[in-house]
Structures are given as C-alpha cells and as structure tokens.
Scaffold this active site. Structure first.
Site, PDB file in Angstrom:
ATOM      1  N   PHE A   1      -2.021 -11.429   1.260  1.00 42.27           N
ATOM      2  CA  PHE A   1      -1.943 -10.710  -0.019  1.00 42.27           C
ATOM      3  C   PHE A   1      -1.496  -9.260   0.151  1.00 42.27           C
ATOM      4  CE2 PHE A   1      -6.438 -11.091   1.254  1.00 42.27           C
ATOM      5  CZ  PHE A   1      -6.757  -9.749   1.496  1.00 42.27           C
TER       6      PHE A   1
ATOM      7  N   GLY B   1       2.195  -7.902  -0.867  1.00 42.12           N
ATOM      8  CA  GLY B   1       2.576  -7.508  -2.221  1.00 42.12           C
ATOM      9  C   GLY B   1       1.561  -6.634  -2.929  1.00 42.12           C
ATOM     10  N   HIS B   2       0.440  -6.318  -2.277  1.00 42.97           N
ATOM     11  CA  HIS B   2      -0.640  -5.558  -2.949  1.00 42.97           C
ATOM     12  C   HIS B   2      -1.177  -4.478  -2.025  1.00 42.97           C
ATOM     13  CE1 HIS B   2      -4.435  -4.911  -5.230  1.00 42.97           C
ATOM     14  NE2 HIS B   2      -3.740  -5.401  -6.237  1.00 42.97           N
ATOM     15  N   PHE B   3      -0.626  -3.447  -1.852  1.00 44.29           N
ATOM     16  CA  PHE B   3       0.655  -2.926  -2.346  1.00 44.29           C
ATOM     17  C   PHE B   3       1.468  -2.488  -1.132  1.00 44.29           C
ATOM     18  CE2 PHE B   3      -2.383  -2.023  -5.769  1.00 44.29           C
ATOM     19  CZ  PHE B   3      -1.754  -2.636  -6.831  1.00 44.29           C
TER      20      PHE B   3
ATOM     21  N   LEU C   1      -4.145  -2.720  -0.340  1.00 42.62           N
ATOM     22  CA  LEU C   1      -5.500  -2.765  -0.890  1.00 42.62           C
ATOM     23  C   LEU C   1      -5.865  -4.226  -1.149  1.00 42.62           C
ATOM     24  CD1 LEU C   1      -5.280   0.044  -3.604  1.00 42.62           C
ATOM     25  CD2 LEU C   1      -6.288   0.212  -1.323  1.00 42.62           C
TER      26      LEU C   1
END
Length: 145
Positions: free
Chosen positions: A45, A48-50, A55
C-alpha cells in the site's frame, strides 16, 4: 498464549498481502488479545499512499485491529466458521504510522451475545496511541473455495 503467523492463518482466512497481524503475543480467550504488526517499507500500500511520504492508511490500521479481534474470537471457533466484520464505531486516528513502526494491537471484549461480539481496539506505536475504535463482528459458516 502466543501465536505465530502459521497459527494465525489456521484461525483467519486472510493471506498476503492482506494478513495484517504478524504475531499474537497475548491471548486470553473471550477477554483480550494483543498482537504485533511490523510495518515495513515493502508493504504494497505504500506505493500509492503516498509516494515520497509513505503513511499506513487508517482503514488498514482498523483492519489490523479487526483481524486481532478475529483471532480472539476465532480461537474458540469450529473449523468451518470465521468472524466477519460488521461495524465500526468511535474510530479515531491519533498518530501517523510509517515504515519502520511496530504496531501493538490491543483488543478487549466489551460485549458478546451468541455469535456477535463488540470489542474495543487500540493501536499503539511505542507508548503513543495511533488509532482506536469499537468493532463489531459476527461468526459465520465458511468453506474455502
């Protein structure tokens, strides 16, 4: 009682990349459980975050709490049953969770009636509260496909 990843996978149907509990370090059936999630830079994850400021999404912290509650409930289940998430109340996010952090996931049973359970969950990084919520789950029949 402690559980490693293999023991956790005998209770929960979750697998990589969605198994968010690495180890259960305390388990008091029907009462309380404490689990660990090591948050690494390799978590899918984070791509893409971020980008540039990774985070852990708050919903995944809540999911890790729900999986810890699932282990607590599922430890006493029949083989063809699993706990399913039904609801979230009073969710609050207090601290950002980043690569390198270790989440300590604590859940405690507030109420249990037949096949429905309400737990209070808190996620810590060190001594700092990162997130908290009340979670509701139910037990359902489950067969692997």
């Amino acid at each position: 009682m402690t559980l490693d990843t293999e023991a956790i996978q005998r209770i929960l149907p979750h697998r990589y990349p969605f198994l968010l509990v690495d180890r259960v370090v305390e388990l008091h059936p029907g009462q309380r459980a404490v689990a660990i999630k090591n948050v690494t830079a390799n978590e899918p994850f984070f791509a893409g975050h971020f980008p540039g400021r990774p985070l852990m999404p708050g919903v995944l912290i809540v999911e890790a709490l729900a999986q810890t509650a699932g282990v607590l409930m599922g430890n006493a289940l029949e083989e063809d049953s699993i706990p399913l998430f039904m609801g979230i109340d009073k969710a609050r996010f207090r601290r950002q969770v980043m690569p390198g952090d270790q989440l300590r996931l604590e859940v405690e049973v507030l109420q249990q009636r037949r096949n429905v359970c309400r737990v209070a969950g808190r996620a810590f990084v060190g001594e700092n509260l990162a997130a908290q919520a009340e979670l509701i789950a139910t037990i359902v029949a489950y067969k692997e496909q």
